[in-house]
Design a protein around this motif. Structure first.
Motif, short mmCIF file in Angstrom:
data_model
loop_
_atom_site.label_atom_id
_atom_site.label_comp_id
_atom_site.label_asym_id
_atom_site.label_seq_id
_atom_site.Cartn_x
_atom_site.Cartn_y
_atom_site.Cartn_z
N PHE A 100 65.04 14.80 20.94
CA PHE A 100 64.67 16.21 21.02
C PHE A 100 64.72 16.92 19.69
O PHE A 100 64.50 18.12 19.62
CB PHE A 100 65.58 16.93 22.02
CG PHE A 100 65.44 16.45 23.43
CD1 PHE A 100 64.53 17.06 24.29
CD2 PHE A 100 66.17 15.37 23.91
CE1 PHE A 100 64.39 16.60 25.60
CE2 PHE A 100 66.02 14.92 25.20
CZ PHE A 100 65.13 15.54 26.05
N GLY A 101 65.04 16.20 18.64
CA GLY A 101 65.13 16.83 17.34
C GLY A 101 66.14 17.94 17.29
O GLY A 101 66.03 18.86 16.50
N GLY A 102 67.11 17.87 18.18
CA GLY A 102 68.18 18.87 18.18
C GLY A 102 67.88 20.12 18.99
O GLY A 102 68.71 21.02 19.06
N ALA A 103 66.75 20.17 19.63
CA ALA A 103 66.38 21.36 20.39
C ALA A 103 67.07 21.36 21.76
O ALA A 103 66.56 20.76 22.71
CB ALA A 103 64.88 21.45 20.55
N THR A 104 68.18 22.03 21.82
CA THR A 104 68.96 22.03 23.06
C THR A 104 68.14 22.55 24.24
O THR A 104 68.23 22.03 25.35
CB THR A 104 70.21 22.91 22.88
OG1 THR A 104 70.92 22.48 21.72
CG2 THR A 104 71.12 22.78 24.09
N ARG A 105 67.36 23.57 23.99
CA ARG A 105 66.61 24.17 25.09
C ARG A 105 65.63 23.17 25.69
O ARG A 105 65.45 23.11 26.90
CB ARG A 105 65.85 25.40 24.61
CG ARG A 105 65.67 26.42 25.71
CD ARG A 105 64.94 27.65 25.24
NE ARG A 105 63.53 27.58 25.50
CZ ARG A 105 62.60 27.56 24.56
NH1 ARG A 105 62.96 27.57 23.29
NH2 ARG A 105 61.34 27.52 24.88
N LYS A 106 65.02 22.39 24.83
CA LYS A 106 64.09 21.37 25.32
C LYS A 106 64.79 20.37 26.23
O LYS A 106 64.24 19.92 27.23
CB LYS A 106 63.45 20.63 24.15
CG LYS A 106 62.25 21.32 23.55
CD LYS A 106 61.53 20.36 22.60
CE LYS A 106 60.20 20.94 22.13
NZ LYS A 106 59.47 19.94 21.29
N LEU A 107 66.01 20.05 25.84
CA LEU A 107 66.76 19.11 26.67
C LEU A 107 67.04 19.71 28.04
O LEU A 107 66.89 19.05 29.07
CB LEU A 107 68.06 18.71 25.97
CG LEU A 107 68.75 17.45 26.47
CD1 LEU A 107 69.65 16.87 25.40
CD2 LEU A 107 69.54 17.69 27.74
N VAL A 108 67.44 20.95 28.05
CA VAL A 108 67.68 21.60 29.33
C VAL A 108 66.40 21.68 30.15
O VAL A 108 66.40 21.47 31.36
CB VAL A 108 68.26 23.02 29.12
CG1 VAL A 108 68.42 23.73 30.46
CG2 VAL A 108 69.59 22.93 28.41
N ALA A 109 65.31 21.93 29.45
CA ALA A 109 64.02 21.96 30.13
C ALA A 109 63.73 20.62 30.78
O ALA A 109 63.33 20.54 31.95
CB ALA A 109 62.91 22.32 29.14
N ALA A 110 63.95 19.57 30.03
CA ALA A 110 63.72 18.23 30.58
C ALA A 110 64.65 17.96 31.74
O ALA A 110 64.28 17.34 32.73
CB ALA A 110 63.94 17.18 29.48
N LEU A 111 65.86 18.46 31.61
CA LEU A 111 66.86 18.23 32.64
C LEU A 111 66.50 18.93 33.95
O LEU A 111 66.72 18.40 35.04
CB LEU A 111 68.22 18.75 32.15
CG LEU A 111 69.42 18.47 33.02
CD1 LEU A 111 69.64 16.98 33.14
CD2 LEU A 111 70.66 19.14 32.44
N THR A 112 65.94 20.08 33.85
CA THR A 112 65.65 20.87 35.05
C THR A 112 64.22 20.70 35.52
O THR A 112 63.82 21.26 36.53
CB THR A 112 65.91 22.36 34.78
OG1 THR A 112 65.06 22.78 33.70
CG2 THR A 112 67.35 22.60 34.43
N ALA A 113 63.45 19.93 34.81
CA ALA A 113 62.04 19.77 35.17
C ALA A 113 61.91 18.96 36.45
O ALA A 113 61.06 19.23 37.29
CB ALA A 113 61.28 19.10 34.04
N SER A 114 62.75 17.94 36.55
CA SER A 114 62.72 17.16 37.79
C SER A 114 63.27 18.03 38.90
O SER A 114 63.76 19.12 38.68
CB SER A 114 63.57 15.92 37.63
OG SER A 114 63.69 15.57 36.29
N ASP A 115 63.16 17.56 40.08
CA ASP A 115 63.66 18.34 41.19
C ASP A 115 65.17 18.48 41.09
O ASP A 115 65.91 17.53 40.97
CB ASP A 115 63.28 17.70 42.51
CG ASP A 115 63.41 16.18 42.44
OD1 ASP A 115 62.42 15.56 42.03
OD2 ASP A 115 64.47 15.65 42.78
N ILE A 116 65.60 19.70 41.12
CA ILE A 116 67.02 19.99 41.05
C ILE A 116 67.28 21.11 42.05
O ILE A 116 66.51 22.06 42.15
CB ILE A 116 67.43 20.39 39.61
CG1 ILE A 116 68.93 20.60 39.54
CG2 ILE A 116 66.68 21.60 39.14
CD1 ILE A 116 69.41 20.82 38.11
#
Lengths: 140, 140
Positions: A100-116
DNA sequence: GTTTAACAACGAAAACTTTCGGTTTCGCGG
DNA sequence: CCGCGAAACCGAAAGTTTTCGTTGTTAAAC
């Protein structure tokens, strides 16, 4: 802390390997265990390895400092050398950098993109609120 | 066409390897690139590999289906076969399973355990709010 | 004290990843 | 055309990780 600084960038995922992480997870859950116990938990699942393989892994991990052991008597008793949370932080930090190149928000986005579930979401938000309060306390 | 070589059929959680992910990141940023271009970006950093190494990696990745290429003319033109977001989701999902036993909250805990600013926290919470709304809309 | 079964150490094979050298093919300027 | 440099392919070496067979060692049972 002297000479390794420069080529240290090569230290990418020198964390635990896949098999090592599996064993660490067992150790974290059991606190303390013999090779036999670890091996039994592992082969309860889909793992199809021999006792010797597990033993060898523990040897390697002892070398690497990933586990410690008590060998005053037989069967030796193993323990994770690193707390679960610390290792998890390291792994997440590593992935954050590598993918993610250090982009925390992107990681959270990826984390929540799947069904949660909303339940999980609420749980997470609660956690973040607590975290924020802590930050505020320290800021004062 | 897609002669899936048997190497990948038994896929556990074998996502892209380290070197492969590095190359994918370059491809995501460039959209489209020749081996030469990719290699130049890689060796701008700390990587110290030859052109041939990069070329070989691209070959391997083509085999695995990680990249596609246009080879009608001579410098072949490569492209990531999988969108950045999708791969990131896969990687996070994998880590979530392998290191956290699926406990999303723990992952967030690990993520925010290091020093993280309130700004970032707020950003993340905003993300979660949006996600929650989406969930509500799509609630079945 | 001897036997026996589990445990541990060791080395090396198998599998996988990354790197590179040798060679061929291609596109292009001369 | 011809030759030259860049691009591509191939195979194999080097480096890791994971697995297992063989051999010694120990504790405990007999």
């Amino acid at each position: 802390m002297s000479e390794m600084s420069k080529s240290q960038t090569k230290n990418k995922s020198t964390g635990p390997t896949n098999a090592e992480l599996e064993i660490l997870r067992v150790l974290w859950s059991l606190e303390t265990a013999t090779v036999r116990q670890i091996h039994e938990v592992l082969t309860d699942g889909e793992k199809q390895t021999t006792f010797n393989t597990t033993l060898k892994m523990l040897n390697i991990m002892l070398d690497k400092g990933l586990v410690t052991r008590e060998d005053v008597r037989r069967p030796h008793i193993y323990q994770a050398a690193i707390p679960e949370e610390q290792m998890q932080q390291q792994l997440v930090s590593d992935l954050l950098k590598r993918a993610f190149g250090g982009a925390t928000r992107k990681l959270v986005a990826a984390l929540t993109a799947s069904d949660i579930s909303n339940e999980e979401l609420a749980d997470i938000k609660q956690f973040l609120n607590d975290q924020e309060e802590k930050n505020d306390e320290h800021a004062n």
